[in-house]
Write a protein that holds these residues in place. Structure first.
Motif, short mmCIF file in Angstrom:
data_model
loop_
_atom_site.label_atom_id
_atom_site.label_comp_id
_atom_site.label_asym_id
_atom_site.label_seq_id
_atom_site.Cartn_x
_atom_site.Cartn_y
_atom_site.Cartn_z
N UNK A 214 68.41 32.69 45.85
CA UNK A 214 70.14 33.02 45.86
C UNK A 214 70.23 34.06 44.70
N UNK A 215 70.88 35.10 45.07
CA UNK A 215 71.07 36.12 44.04
C UNK A 215 72.40 35.65 43.16
N UNK A 216 73.50 35.01 43.85
CA UNK A 216 74.58 34.78 43.17
C UNK A 216 74.28 33.59 42.12
N UNK A 217 73.38 32.65 42.19
CA UNK A 217 73.21 31.62 41.53
C UNK A 217 72.53 32.17 40.33
N UNK A 218 71.59 33.06 40.68
CA UNK A 218 70.67 33.61 39.43
C UNK A 218 71.51 34.56 38.54
N UNK A 219 72.65 35.13 39.15
CA UNK A 219 73.51 35.99 38.33
C UNK A 219 74.43 35.05 37.29
N UNK A 220 74.79 33.93 38.01
CA UNK A 220 75.49 33.05 37.17
C UNK A 220 74.71 32.28 36.13
N UNK A 221 73.53 32.13 36.33
CA UNK A 221 72.61 31.25 35.40
C UNK A 221 72.47 32.16 34.23
N UNK A 223 74.12 34.68 33.45
CA UNK A 223 75.61 34.93 32.37
C UNK A 223 75.69 33.76 31.60
N UNK A 224 75.40 32.48 32.12
CA UNK A 224 75.65 31.44 31.15
C UNK A 224 74.46 31.37 30.00
N UNK A 225 73.38 31.87 30.36
CA UNK A 225 72.32 31.77 29.16
C UNK A 225 72.95 33.00 28.37
N UNK A 226 73.33 34.09 28.64
CA UNK A 226 73.83 34.92 27.84
C UNK A 226 74.87 34.42 26.83
N UNK A 227 75.70 33.67 27.49
CA UNK A 227 76.96 33.11 26.70
C UNK A 227 76.26 32.25 25.59
N UNK A 228 75.25 31.38 25.92
CA UNK A 228 74.63 30.45 25.23
C UNK A 228 74.02 30.99 24.03
N UNK A 229 73.45 32.24 24.13
CA UNK A 229 72.65 32.71 23.03
C UNK A 229 73.69 33.62 22.14
N UNK A 230 74.84 34.04 22.51
CA UNK A 230 75.88 34.70 21.94
C UNK A 230 76.81 33.83 21.28
#
Length: 438
Positions: A214-221, A223-230
């Protein structure tokens, strides 16, 4: 230089004296009397503690922890393993790796006595099976309805998968952006797993487990991980404060639910107590009414109920002698032990009155008929007694009614007061006027 190194380097070595048993025995350490006089470890003291306090050289304990107290001392002493045989020879031998396809030849040191073997590290060369397709299969099944993926891009993707063993991060880095445009890691994974799933269904290998990406789910994951680290320090502090507030709210909610449950229990207990009190008060009222009725009904005891119960239980139940072993048929005519003396005496008088043989021949038919006859005779005696008692009760009730209501008489049919001619009262019975029969 060691003898083994000289052999490997194919250098000459000086002749060494032959090693004999006597030379080995003489090379052993001699007995040291001073060492025998050394201090022994006290009983009960651990070996590690004793090693810190004392050693064979009588040196002071070390300032820093160490495994050995010096060269040649410690818990373990190295022992030379001497043998009588010569060392094995080595030689510079070539070898090839079967995992390589360029037929490269390498060299390493190898014992002459060792047998030739396959290069052991070749077993770790695991190759992935990347599916392939023809032009017809691509045009029939793999062509997409939109222009997101072309055949050239798909071919380039499968080529990178073979070269880099499905390392999608490396494949995205080696992707030819100038020729095929920009593609992310998620795009490569989505297209590759889509192609493998379709080809497995076409070629009849659908029994193997296929991975659905599921490419869309992976992109959202990501993106959320990037927000969490930033997140900044202020945002982390604010989030922790919100989590603490959430815990407090949940604790207050649980406390309210617990108090509500306790209040509900108290209300239910109060309702149960009220219902129990109402039930007890109503049961008391019913008991009082029943007691009044019983008192009214028990003001004058009646003998009718006892007579009716006696008539219902009248008769004789003869025991069956089946399964008791050998017995006489005449025992069937024997009166049971539960028949009282009064019934037995009344039965004898009835047999004499009707002129029946008290001991008839005990055939099977006579036994059955004689037992039924005696049971009916006992019932007849009970009925006579019950009739006399009922007539006496009826007459006494008539006198009570005339005493309560003077000037009025109670008309009772003669059939109820006078017994029929064929029914004679039993001996000792009382008639309606209160005088016993002769």
């Amino acid at each position: 230089m060691s003898a083994d190194i000289r052999d490997i380097m194919e250098l000459e070595r000086p002749p060494t004296p032959e090693v004999t048993k006597e030379a080995l025995l003489s090379s052993k350490k001699k007995h040291n009397p001073e060492r025998a006089k050394a201090m022994k470890r006290p009983e009960g003291m651990h070996r590690e503690v004793f090693a810190l306090l004392y050693n064979d050289n009588k040196d002071a304990p070390p300032l820093l922890p160490s495994d050995t107290g010096g060269i040649g001392t410690g818990y373990k002493q190295t022992k030379a393993r001497l043998g009588m045989k010569k060392v094995r020879k080595w030689h510079w031998a070539p070898f090839s790796n079967p995992a390589r396809t360029d037929n490269a030849v390498f060299h390493h040191w190898k014992r002459i006595s060792d047998e030739p073997k396959v290069y052991p590290f070749a077993q770790f060369n695991k190759q992935l099976s990347i599916p392939s397709y023809s032009i017809t299969e691509y045009n029939t099944h793999l062509r997409t309805n939109h222009a997101k993926w072309s055949k050239a891009q798909t071919d380039h993707l499968m080529d990178l998968a073979k070269r880099f063993d499905l390392r999608f991060v490396v494949m995205a880095d080696r992707w030819d952006k100038e020729t095929h445009g920009m593609k992310s890691v998620e795009d490569l994974k989505e297209r590759y797993y889509e192609v493998t799933s379709i080809l497995s269904k076409i070629k009849g290998t659908s029994d193997k487990k296929t991975y659905v990406f599921d490419a869309e789910h992976e992109r959202k994951r990501k993106e959320q991980l990037k927000k969490l680290f930033e997140r900044t320090a202020k945002q982390i502090e604010e989030e922790q404060m919100l989590l603490n507030e959430l815990k407090k709210i949940e604790a207050r909610k649980k406390e309210r639910e617990r108090k509500t449950q306790d209040l509900q229990k108290l209300i239910s207990q109060a309702d149960q107590q009220g219902e129990a009190q109402q039930n007890t008060s109503s049961s008391r009222k019913q008991d009082k009414k029943l007691n009044k009725k019983k008192q009214l009904s028990q003001q004058r005891p009646s003998k009718v109920d006892s007579v009716v119960s006696a008539v219902e239980s009248a008769g004789i139940k003869f025991t069956d002698l089946r399964g008791t072993g050998v017995s006489l048929r005449s025992q069937k005519m024997k009166l049971p032990a539960n028949v009282g003396q009064k019934k037995a005496k009344a039965l004898e008088q009835a047999i004499q009155e009707f002129k029946v043989d008290p001991t008839p021949p005990p055939t099977e038919e006579i036994c059955l008929a004689f037992n039924e006859l005696r049971s009916d005779m006992v019932l007849l005696c009970e009925l006579r007694t019950a009739l006399a008692t009922c007539n006496f009760e009826l007459e006494s009730l008539k006198h009570q009614y005339e005493a309560v209501c003077p000037g009025k008489t109670l008309n009772i049919p003669a059939s109820l007061v006078t017994p029929p001619e064929d029914v004679k009262p039993a001996e000792g019975a009382i008639d309606v006027v209160g005088s016993p029969h002769p």
